[in-house]
Design a protein around this motif. Structure first.
Motif, PDB file in Angstrom:
ATOM      1  N   PRO A   5       0.796  -1.236   0.000  1.00  0.00           N
ATOM      2  CA  PRO A   5       0.000   0.000   0.000  1.00  0.00           C
ATOM      3  C   PRO A   5       0.824   1.280   0.000  1.00  0.00           C
ATOM      4  N   TRP A   6       2.127   1.180  -0.294  1.00  0.00           N
ATOM      5  CA  TRP A   6       2.994   2.348  -0.113  1.00  0.00           C
ATOM      6  C   TRP A   6       2.979   3.302  -1.303  1.00  0.00           C
ATOM      7  N   PRO A  10       2.088   2.866 -12.003  1.00  0.00           N
ATOM      8  CA  PRO A  10       3.527   2.900 -11.743  1.00  0.00           C
ATOM      9  C   PRO A  10       3.875   3.988 -10.726  1.00  0.00           C
ATOM     10  N   PRO A  11       5.067   3.922 -10.145  1.00  0.00           N
ATOM     11  CA  PRO A  11       5.464   4.944  -9.172  1.00  0.00           C
ATOM     12  C   PRO A  11       5.939   6.210  -9.881  1.00  0.00           C
ATOM     13  N   PRO A  12       5.861   7.352  -9.216  1.00  0.00           N
ATOM     14  CA  PRO A  12       6.330   8.590  -9.842  1.00  0.00           C
ATOM     15  C   PRO A  12       7.844   8.668  -9.946  1.00  0.00           C
ATOM     16  N   GLY A  41      -4.576   4.175  -2.454  1.00  0.00           N
ATOM     17  CA  GLY A  41      -4.656   5.464  -3.122  1.00  0.00           C
ATOM     18  C   GLY A  41      -5.761   5.525  -4.151  1.00  0.00           C
ATOM     19  N   ARG A  42      -5.719   6.577  -4.949  1.00  0.00           N
ATOM     20  CA  ARG A  42      -6.791   6.833  -5.907  1.00  0.00           C
ATOM     21  C   ARG A  42      -6.359   6.696  -7.361  1.00  0.00           C
ATOM     22  N   GLN A  43      -5.066   6.472  -7.585  1.00  0.00           N
ATOM     23  CA  GLN A  43      -4.538   6.527  -8.945  1.00  0.00           C
ATOM     24  C   GLN A  43      -4.132   5.141  -9.426  1.00  0.00           C
ATOM     25  N   PHE A  50      -8.959  -1.540 -11.140  1.00  0.00           N
ATOM     26  CA  PHE A  50      -8.261  -1.135  -9.916  1.00  0.00           C
ATOM     27  C   PHE A  50      -9.218  -1.111  -8.742  1.00  0.00           C
ATOM     28  N   VAL A  51      -8.794  -1.746  -7.653  1.00  0.00           N
ATOM     29  CA  VAL A  51      -9.550  -1.715  -6.408  1.00  0.00           C
ATOM     30  C   VAL A  51      -8.625  -1.181  -5.320  1.00  0.00           C
ATOM     31  N   SER A  52      -9.017  -0.073  -4.704  1.00  0.00           N
ATOM     32  CA  SER A  52      -8.229   0.534  -3.637  1.00  0.00           C
ATOM     33  C   SER A  52      -8.779   0.111  -2.280  1.00  0.00           C
TER      34      SER A  52
END
Length: 351
Positions: A5-6, A10-12, A41-43, A50-52
């Motif tokens: 969950p971090w 993809p990561p920025p 998160g939301r993205q 996608f399931v947050s």
């Protein structure tokens, strides 16, 4: 597909696991698989549904166990056998709790499977299969319930490429940690008379402390520091570099930055630890050495490596297509209940 969950996928910026999952998910979807990504998160930047499990990314709590446990508990309640054939878990704690799920789980081991992490993995729930990211990683703890080995990969089509050997600075690209040897990189480049760019992740307390106490006292005009660069900037640094230096001081289970470097045509100069020899072809896509004292000469010789050979090796061995095919085979065998742990010897070098 379950990620920690971090960070977003993809990561920025820094986030090797999340970058690998991004490529894997999109390729699996392109193959016609129905994939749902469970994250925080939301993205969502992937082709998956996608399931947050929580509205905000939990990066500020990285290192705590409760955010990941809560995330996994929510995933358990959201996953049913009617909807999914197999779960692919990329979390640290996932193998411990996956046996309680209604759907079979394969879990990729992203860290070094020894010590405390090895103790966690040795208590993996029966029926959960572990996937290694390198043969070196499996050899580090061969008694774990491994069901496959699939190399990490990247979309090599989307990276900039160099057309000739680089003549610029040597590049060190990693998190600031004694395991990654930035101090050794400084000394090796200084001995070779070559400029160095230290491009590192430095936003956790331990990383900032190490940078302040160990790295900063070694800095001079021949070293340029770039902190917490985004992905576009790091790829540009790789293209412009003379070579990537990897003076690692631990048994690196993979080392995605080596694949990224070779994909751009940049050779790798590294110490022979962990999966280095499995990824880098000595004399063809880089120079692999046994001792720190050998690194300065290797840095000087790196310009002889053909960028085209580096790019061809990365495309042949570390494409998302090859990774997805490897995981699809693991999924098929595991979902059918035929994936017994495999303990026979495994090859050492990449082809």
């Amino acid at each position: 597909m379950v990620v920690p969950p971090w960070l977003s996928v993809p990561p920025p910026g820094y986030g090797g696991l999340e970058q690998v999952v991004h490529g894997l998910v999109d390729t699996l979807v392109a193959h016609g698989n129905a994939v749902t990504l469970f994250g925080a998160g939301r993205q969502n930047g992937t082709a998956a549904d996608f399931v947050s499990t929580v509205p905000d990314l939990q990066y500020d709590r990285l290192g705590e166990s409760l955010p990941e446990l809560a995330h996994l508990a929510r995933v358990k309640h959201l996953v049913t056998a009617a909807d999914f054939d197999v779960i692919h878990d990329h979390t640290t704690i996932g193998p411990l709790v996956a046996g309680r799920r209604a759907v079979p789980t394969v879990a990729t081991v992203h860290g070094n499977p020894v010590g405390e992490y090895g103790a966690v993995l040795s208590d993996t729930d029966q029926g959960v299969g572990l996937v290694a990211i390198s043969h070196a990683q499996r050899r580090a703890n061969p008694e774990l319930p491994w069901v496959g080995t699939v190399h990490n990969a990247m979309d090599v089509r989307d990276v900039p490429r160099k057309s000739a050997p680089g003549r610029g600075a040597v590049l060190w690209l990693a998190r600031f940690s004694p395991d990654k040897g930035p101090d050794l990189a400084i000394r090796a480049c200084r001995a070779a008379g070559l400029p160095l760019i230290l491009a590192g992740k430095c936003n956790e307390p331990a990383e900032r402390r190490y940078f302040t106490e160990v790295v900063e006292p070694l800095l001079d005009e021949d070293v340029t520091v770039v902190l917490n660069a985004d992905r576009e900037a790091t790829l540009r640094l790789l293209v412009d570099a003379r070579c990537l230096i990897m003076p690692i001081q631990w048994e690196e289970p993979f080392g995605m930055v080596m694949v990224e470097a070779m994909a751009t045509g940049t050779p790798v100069v590294a110490l022979r630890r962990g999966a280095v020899s499995e990824l880098v072809l000595d004399g063809v896509t880089g120079l692999v050495r046994d001792r720190v004292e050998e690194l300065p000469a290797a840095l000087s010789e790196a310009v002889r490596i053909d960028p085209a050979a580096c790019m061809a090796h990365a495309a042949r061995n570390f494409s998302t297509e090859r990774m997805a095919l490897g995981y699809e085979e693991v999924y098929r065998r595991f979902a059918l209940g035929a994936a017994a742990p495999v303990r026979e010897p495994v090859p050492i070098a990449a082809r």
